[in-house]
Structure formats: structure tokens, C-alpha cells
Design a protein around this motif. Structure first.
Motif, mmCIF file in Angstrom:
data_model
loop_
_atom_site.group_PDB
_atom_site.id
_atom_site.type_symbol
_atom_site.label_atom_id
_atom_site.label_comp_id
_atom_site.label_asym_id
_atom_site.label_seq_id
_atom_site.Cartn_x
_atom_site.Cartn_y
_atom_site.Cartn_z
ATOM 1 N N ILE A 1 -2.208 -8.028 11.286
ATOM 2 C CA ILE A 1 -1.946 -7.050 12.351
ATOM 3 C C ILE A 1 -0.469 -6.685 12.374
ATOM 4 O O ILE A 1 -0.100 -5.512 12.530
ATOM 5 C CB ILE A 1 -2.420 -7.594 13.712
ATOM 6 N N ASP A 2 0.401 -7.677 12.188
ATOM 7 C CA ASP A 2 1.837 -7.423 12.145
ATOM 8 C C ASP A 2 2.189 -6.478 11.002
ATOM 9 O O ASP A 2 2.978 -5.558 11.172
ATOM 10 C CB ASP A 2 2.595 -8.742 11.999
ATOM 11 N N ALA A 3 1.602 -6.704 9.838
ATOM 12 C CA ALA A 3 1.871 -5.834 8.690
ATOM 13 C C ALA A 3 1.324 -4.431 8.921
ATOM 14 O O ALA A 3 1.909 -3.450 8.451
ATOM 15 C CB ALA A 3 1.259 -6.437 7.429
ATOM 16 N N ALA A 4 0.227 -4.327 9.652
ATOM 17 C CA ALA A 4 -0.379 -3.016 9.891
ATOM 18 C C ALA A 4 0.441 -2.164 10.852
ATOM 19 O O ALA A 4 0.448 -0.937 10.730
ATOM 20 C CB ALA A 4 -1.797 -3.189 10.432
ATOM 21 N N ASP B 1 7.895 3.292 5.725
ATOM 22 C CA ASP B 1 9.229 3.440 5.147
ATOM 23 C C ASP B 1 10.075 2.176 5.285
ATOM 24 O O ASP B 1 11.023 1.977 4.528
ATOM 25 C CB ASP B 1 9.951 4.638 5.749
ATOM 26 N N ALA B 2 9.735 1.302 6.219
ATOM 27 C CA ALA B 2 10.472 0.039 6.354
ATOM 28 C C ALA B 2 10.235 -0.852 5.141
ATOM 29 O O ALA B 2 11.141 -1.559 4.703
ATOM 30 C CB ALA B 2 10.052 -0.688 7.627
ATOM 31 N N TYR B 3 9.035 -0.810 4.565
ATOM 32 C CA TYR B 3 8.752 -1.592 3.361
ATOM 33 C C TYR B 3 9.613 -1.105 2.197
ATOM 34 O O TYR B 3 10.157 -1.900 1.435
ATOM 35 C CB TYR B 3 7.267 -1.488 2.990
ATOM 36 N N ARG B 4 9.736 0.219 2.062
ATOM 37 C CA ARG B 4 10.578 0.762 0.983
ATOM 38 C C ARG B 4 12.044 0.458 1.234
ATOM 39 O O ARG B 4 12.785 0.128 0.314
ATOM 40 C CB ARG B 4 10.348 2.261 0.860
ATOM 41 N N ALA B 5 12.489 0.579 2.479
ATOM 42 C CA ALA B 5 13.893 0.335 2.799
ATOM 43 C C ALA B 5 14.271 -1.131 2.600
ATOM 44 O O ALA B 5 15.405 -1.445 2.253
ATOM 45 C CB ALA B 5 14.186 0.767 4.226
ATOM 46 N N ILE C 1 -4.402 -19.790 -2.390
ATOM 47 C CA ILE C 1 -3.614 -18.633 -2.814
ATOM 48 C C ILE C 1 -3.393 -17.688 -1.632
ATOM 49 O O ILE C 1 -2.305 -17.120 -1.467
ATOM 50 C CB ILE C 1 -4.314 -17.915 -3.987
ATOM 51 N N GLY C 2 -4.405 -17.527 -0.786
ATOM 52 C CA GLY C 2 -4.256 -16.704 0.408
ATOM 53 C C GLY C 2 -3.212 -17.242 1.364
ATOM 54 O O GLY C 2 -2.427 -16.491 1.924
ATOM 55 N N VAL C 3 -3.195 -18.561 1.530
ATOM 56 C CA VAL C 3 -2.186 -19.183 2.392
ATOM 57 C C VAL C 3 -0.789 -18.931 1.823
ATOM 58 O O VAL C 3 0.159 -18.653 2.567
ATOM 59 C CB VAL C 3 -2.466 -20.695 2.554
ATOM 60 N N ILE C 4 -0.651 -18.992 0.512
ATOM 61 C CA ILE C 4 0.648 -18.726 -0.120
ATOM 62 C C ILE C 4 1.080 -17.283 0.149
ATOM 63 O O ILE C 4 2.253 -17.025 0.452
ATOM 64 C CB ILE C 4 0.586 -19.041 -1.623
ATOM 65 N N ALA C 5 0.152 -16.342 0.067
ATOM 66 C CA ALA C 5 0.479 -14.940 0.353
ATOM 67 C C ALA C 5 0.931 -14.765 1.799
ATOM 68 O O ALA C 5 1.902 -14.048 2.074
ATOM 69 C CB ALA C 5 -0.730 -14.052 0.058
ATOM 70 N N VAL C 6 0.267 -15.436 2.727
ATOM 71 C CA VAL C 6 0.651 -15.352 4.139
ATOM 72 C C VAL C 6 2.034 -15.967 4.354
ATOM 73 O O VAL C 6 2.856 -15.429 5.096
ATOM 74 C CB VAL C 6 -0.408 -16.031 5.032
ATOM 75 N N ILE C 7 2.307 -17.077 3.679
ATOM 76 C CA ILE C 7 3.628 -17.714 3.796
ATOM 77 C C ILE C 7 4.717 -16.800 3.253
ATOM 78 O O ILE C 7 5.786 -16.651 3.859
ATOM 79 C CB ILE C 7 3.625 -19.088 3.102
ATOM 80 N N VAL C 8 4.474 -16.166 2.103
ATOM 81 C CA VAL C 8 5.469 -15.247 1.525
ATOM 82 C C VAL C 8 5.738 -14.095 2.483
ATOM 83 O O VAL C 8 6.890 -13.710 2.700
ATOM 84 C CB VAL C 8 5.007 -14.739 0.141
ATOM 85 N N TYR C 9 4.686 -13.535 3.066
ATOM 86 C CA TYR C 9 4.892 -12.456 4.030
ATOM 87 C C TYR C 9 5.701 -12.945 5.231
ATOM 88 O O TYR C 9 6.615 -12.266 5.695
ATOM 89 C CB TYR C 9 3.557 -11.879 4.507
ATOM 90 N N THR C 10 5.378 -14.148 5.708
ATOM 91 C CA THR C 10 6.027 -14.666 6.913
ATOM 92 C C THR C 10 7.509 -14.951 6.693
ATOM 93 O O THR C 10 8.332 -14.620 7.544
ATOM 94 C CB THR C 10 5.323 -15.945 7.386
ATOM 95 N N VAL D 1 9.008 -11.189 3.690
ATOM 96 C CA VAL D 1 8.815 -9.766 3.970
ATOM 97 C C VAL D 1 9.056 -9.451 5.444
ATOM 98 O O VAL D 1 9.791 -8.517 5.772
ATOM 99 C CB VAL D 1 7.399 -9.325 3.532
ATOM 100 N N ARG D 2 8.475 -10.226 6.335
ATOM 101 C CA ARG D 2 8.575 -9.945 7.772
ATOM 102 C C ARG D 2 10.025 -9.947 8.273
ATOM 103 O O ARG D 2 10.421 -9.020 8.993
ATOM 104 C CB ARG D 2 7.722 -10.948 8.543
#
Length: 128
Positions: free
Chosen positions: A40-43, A48-52, A84-93, A96-97
Motif C-alpha cells: 500500500i505504501d508503494a502504491a 516520478d519519486a521512484y525515478r528521482a 525471497i518475498g521477505v527479502i524483497a519487502v526488506i529491500v523496499y523497507t 527504497v522507502r
């Protein structure tokens, strides 16, 4: 008497295994809910924030986090894919966030000085 000892040991082992599985199921539920919150946070973040922030696209992170959320709710946590899904969530947290928050100017942090009458181009002095 020997048979009673093995029956008692099996009962204790059964209780321990059930308790461990119960703990794992609660951990999996918590991770699934956290993955859904990060989805939900990513949505709600701007594209443009992802590109910036020099991160991948918003669509890619939405796919990763949606898959991670689905895998955490469908498959057992001790499988390969939910890990692997948990790793993706950790990387985002952790990567990326914070970068998205820094780019978009959001987030709770200490104020960098100034007063409540500061505008976007500096302090407002009442026309003096």
C-alpha cells in the motif's frame, strides 16, 4: 512401563512441534500483513519519486511486493519463495522507502531550523 515412557515422550514432542508451528504461523501472518502495508505504501507514492530516487519503476516494486504478499499468505514460510518475498519487502523497507521519502520531502524528522512563518523561499518577515 517402557511403552508409557515412549508415549509420554511422543506427547511432549507433539506439543513442542505444535507450539513451534503455531509460532511460525503467527510470524508468517505478521510478515504477510507487513508486506501488504508496504505494498500500500508503494502504491501511494508518486511515480516520478521512484525515478528521482534512482530506484526501479513503481510498477516493478508493486509487482514485487504484490507477489511477496501473495506468497506469504499462500505458501508456508519455510518454503523457498516466501523467503525471497521477505527479502524483497526488506529491500523496499530499508532502501527504497527512505529514498522515496527523502525525494518527496515527506517523513518525520527533526526540523532543519527556521520558524513556523518560513515560506518556500525563506522567512516571511511581514513585508518589512
Amino acid at each position: 512401563m517402557d511403552q508409557d515412557d515412549t508415549t509420554g515422550e511422543r506427547a511432549v514432542q507433539g506439543v513442542l512441534i505444535y507450539g513451534f508451528q503455531s509460532i511460525l504461523s503467527w510470524v508468517q501472518l505478521a510478515l504477510g500483513v507487513y508486506a501488504a502495508v508496504m505494498l500500500i505504501d508503494a502504491a501511494v507514492r508518486r511515480e516520478d519519486a521512484y525515478r528521482a530516487a534512482s530506484k526501479q519503476t513503481k510498477g516493478m516494486w508493486l509487482i514485487f511486493l504484490a507477489l511477496a504478499t501473495a506468497l506469504l499468505f499462500i505458501l508456508p514460510i519455510m518454503s523457498f519463495l516466501p523467503v525471497i518475498g521477505v527479502i524483497a519487502v526488506i529491500v523496499y523497507t530499508v532502501d527504497v522507502r527512505p529514498a522515496l521519502r527523502a525525494v518527496s520531502g515527506g517523513g518525520r524528522g527533526p526540523r532543519r531550523g527556521g520558524s513556523s512563518s518560513d515560506g518556500p523561499y525563506g522567512p516571511y518577515n511581514g513585508g518589512r
